[in-house]
Design an enzyme around this catalytic site. Structure first.
Site, mmCIF file in Angstrom:
data_model
loop_
_atom_site.group_PDB
_atom_site.id
_atom_site.type_symbol
_atom_site.label_atom_id
_atom_site.label_comp_id
_atom_site.label_asym_id
_atom_site.label_seq_id
_atom_site.Cartn_x
_atom_site.Cartn_y
_atom_site.Cartn_z
ATOM 1 N N LYS A 182 0.830 -1.211 0.000
ATOM 2 C CA LYS A 182 0.000 0.000 0.000
ATOM 3 C C LYS A 182 0.865 1.263 0.000
ATOM 4 O O LYS A 182 0.610 2.191 -0.748
ATOM 5 C CB LYS A 182 -0.909 0.054 1.242
ATOM 6 C CG LYS A 182 -1.883 -1.093 1.366
ATOM 7 C CD LYS A 182 -2.872 -0.866 2.490
ATOM 8 C CE LYS A 182 -2.249 -0.793 3.873
ATOM 9 N NZ LYS A 182 -1.615 -2.040 4.326
ATOM 10 N N ARG B 85 -9.285 1.291 9.078
ATOM 11 C CA ARG B 85 -8.929 -0.097 9.349
ATOM 12 C C ARG B 85 -10.064 -0.838 10.055
ATOM 13 O O ARG B 85 -9.916 -2.021 10.339
ATOM 14 C CB ARG B 85 -7.699 -0.137 10.248
ATOM 15 C CG ARG B 85 -6.395 -0.469 9.512
ATOM 16 C CD ARG B 85 -5.309 -0.360 10.547
ATOM 17 N NE ARG B 85 -4.110 -1.078 10.280
ATOM 18 C CZ ARG B 85 -3.002 -0.531 9.797
ATOM 19 N NH1 ARG B 85 -2.994 0.717 9.412
ATOM 20 N NH2 ARG B 85 -1.912 -1.259 9.685
ATOM 21 N N ARG C 104 12.569 -11.468 4.363
ATOM 22 C CA ARG C 104 13.067 -10.084 4.333
ATOM 23 C C ARG C 104 13.629 -9.660 5.695
ATOM 24 O O ARG C 104 14.681 -9.036 5.764
ATOM 25 C CB ARG C 104 11.919 -9.159 3.923
ATOM 26 C CG ARG C 104 12.367 -7.737 3.788
ATOM 27 C CD ARG C 104 11.265 -6.877 3.201
ATOM 28 N NE ARG C 104 11.604 -5.488 3.405
ATOM 29 C CZ ARG C 104 12.479 -4.830 2.673
ATOM 30 N NH1 ARG C 104 13.097 -5.423 1.668
ATOM 31 N NH2 ARG C 104 12.748 -3.566 2.930
ATOM 32 N N ARG D 243 11.656 -1.877 12.166
ATOM 33 C CA ARG D 243 10.644 -1.246 13.003
ATOM 34 C C ARG D 243 10.372 -2.162 14.181
ATOM 35 O O ARG D 243 10.542 -3.371 14.072
ATOM 36 C CB ARG D 243 9.350 -1.097 12.187
ATOM 37 C CG ARG D 243 9.227 0.210 11.492
ATOM 38 C CD ARG D 243 8.141 0.240 10.458
ATOM 39 N NE ARG D 243 6.883 -0.390 10.840
ATOM 40 C CZ ARG D 243 5.818 -0.423 10.040
ATOM 41 N NH1 ARG D 243 5.883 0.136 8.846
ATOM 42 N NH2 ARG D 243 4.703 -0.997 10.420
ATOM 43 N N ARG E 84 -0.762 -8.827 13.239
ATOM 44 C CA ARG E 84 -1.294 -7.738 12.413
ATOM 45 C C ARG E 84 -2.176 -8.285 11.295
ATOM 46 O O ARG E 84 -3.201 -7.708 10.949
ATOM 47 C CB ARG E 84 -0.140 -6.906 11.840
ATOM 48 C CG ARG E 84 0.609 -6.127 12.935
ATOM 49 C CD ARG E 84 1.913 -5.558 12.430
ATOM 50 N NE ARG E 84 1.704 -4.462 11.519
ATOM 51 C CZ ARG E 84 2.588 -4.055 10.620
ATOM 52 N NH1 ARG E 84 3.747 -4.666 10.512
ATOM 53 N NH2 ARG E 84 2.322 -3.053 9.831
#
Ligand code: AMP
Length: 232
Positions: A13, A88, A127, A139, A150
Site C-alpha cells: 500500500k 482499518r 526479508r 521497526r 497484524r
C-alpha cells in the site's frame, strides 16, 4: 482525487501510495507513519498508541479518527489525498464518511490490493532475516510473530471494509501479487476509469520516471513485489 488504499500489512500500500503522490500530486496520509512520529516525539497520542503498536494491535478508533480529521482539515489536503492504513475498521470508515460529508466531499475510489497471506508471511520472514543479517534497523513491529498478529487484526477488523466499500460502489480490486510496476499500471487504469485521474503538471515527469523497466529477476522478491515492510 480522494483515495483509500486497502490491503493487509506488507501488501504494498505504502509503495503504491507514494507513486500516486508523485504522479497526481496527492497528499500521502499514512496513519502508521503519523503514529510512529507521535511515538518518537512522545506526544499524548503517541504515548496512547505505543503499546498497541508494539503488540501489532490496532490503536483505538478515536485516536486515529482524530488524527485523520485534523490532517484532512489542513489546506494541503484540498488538492486530494491517498489514505494508507486508514480506515482499518468499519467505525473508522463510518467516521471518514462523516468527516468528508461535513466538508461536502466524497471518496473517488478504494483500491484493494489482493494478496496471498501465506506467501506474504514467508516473504516477510525472509526479508526480516535478510535485513537482520545486513545489520539494518527494523521497526519495533517488524517481526514474524507481530506480523501474524497484524494479519489476524486485518482479517478480523479490516477485511469487512471490502464489503463496506463494495456496497457503496467504491471498491476496485487489484492483484497485489503482481510486480510493482504492473500493480501501479492497474491502479492508473482504474483511476482513469473513475474519470478523475489528471496527472499533476509539475509532477508529470516524476510519474514518467516511475515507468522504469521491471527490476531484474535476480533483484530479490521484495524488489519485484510490494513487500517493503517500512512503507506499508
Ligand atoms: P502501518 O504502518 O499502517 O502498518 O501501521 C502500523 C501500526 O500503527 C498498526 O499495526 C497499528 O498498531 C497502528 N495503526 C496504523 N493505522 C491505524 C488505524 N487506522 N487504526 C488503528 N491502528 C492503526
Amino acid at each position: 482525487m480522494r483515495l483509500v488504499m486497502l490491503g493487509p500489512p506488507g501488501a504494498g500500500k505504502g509503495t503504491q501510495a507514494q507513486r500516486l503522490v508523485q504522479k497526481y500530486g496527492l497528499l500521502h496520509l499514512s496513519t502508521g507513519e503519523i503514529l510512529r512520529a507521535a511515538v518518537a516525539s512522545g506526544t499524548p497520542a503517541g504515548l496512547n498508541a505505543k503499546a498497541a503498536m508494539e503488540r501489532g494491535e490496532l490503536v483505538p478508533d478515536e485516536v486515529v479518527v482524530a488524527i485523520v480529521a485534523e490532517r484532512i482539515a489542513q489546506p494541503d489536503a484540498e488538492r486530494g489525498f491517498v489514505l494508507d492504513g486508514f480506515p482499518r475498521t468499519v467505525p473508522q470508515a463510518q467516521a471518514l464518511d462523516r468527516i468528508l460529508g461535513e466538508r461536502g466531499v466524497k471518496l473517488n475510489a478504494v483500491i484493494e490490493l489482493k494478496v496471498d497471506e501465506g506467501i506474504l508471511v514467508k516473504r516477510i520472514e525472509t526479508r526480516v532475516t535478510q535485513m537482520t543479517a545486513r545489520g539494518e534497523r527494523l521497526r519495533s513491529d517488524d517481526n514474524a510473530e507481530v506480523l501474524k498478529g497484524r494479519l489476524a487484526a486485518y482479517r478480523e477488523l479490516t477485511a469487512p471494509l471490502v464489503d463496506y466499500y463494495a456496497a457503496s460502489g467504491l471498491l476496485r480490486s487489484v492483484d497485489g501479487m503482481a510486480p510493482i510496476d504492473a500493480v501501479t499500471a492497474a491502479i492508473n487504469r482504474i483511476l482513469r476509469s473513475v474519470g478523475k485521474a489528471k496527472p499533476a503538471r509539475r509532477k508529470a515527469r516524476a510519474g514518467k520516471v516511475l515507468k522504469a523497466p521491471q527490476p531484474r529477476s535476480d533483484a530479490g522478491p521484495s524488489a519485484r513485489k510490494g513487500t517493503n515492510l517500512g512503507s506499508n
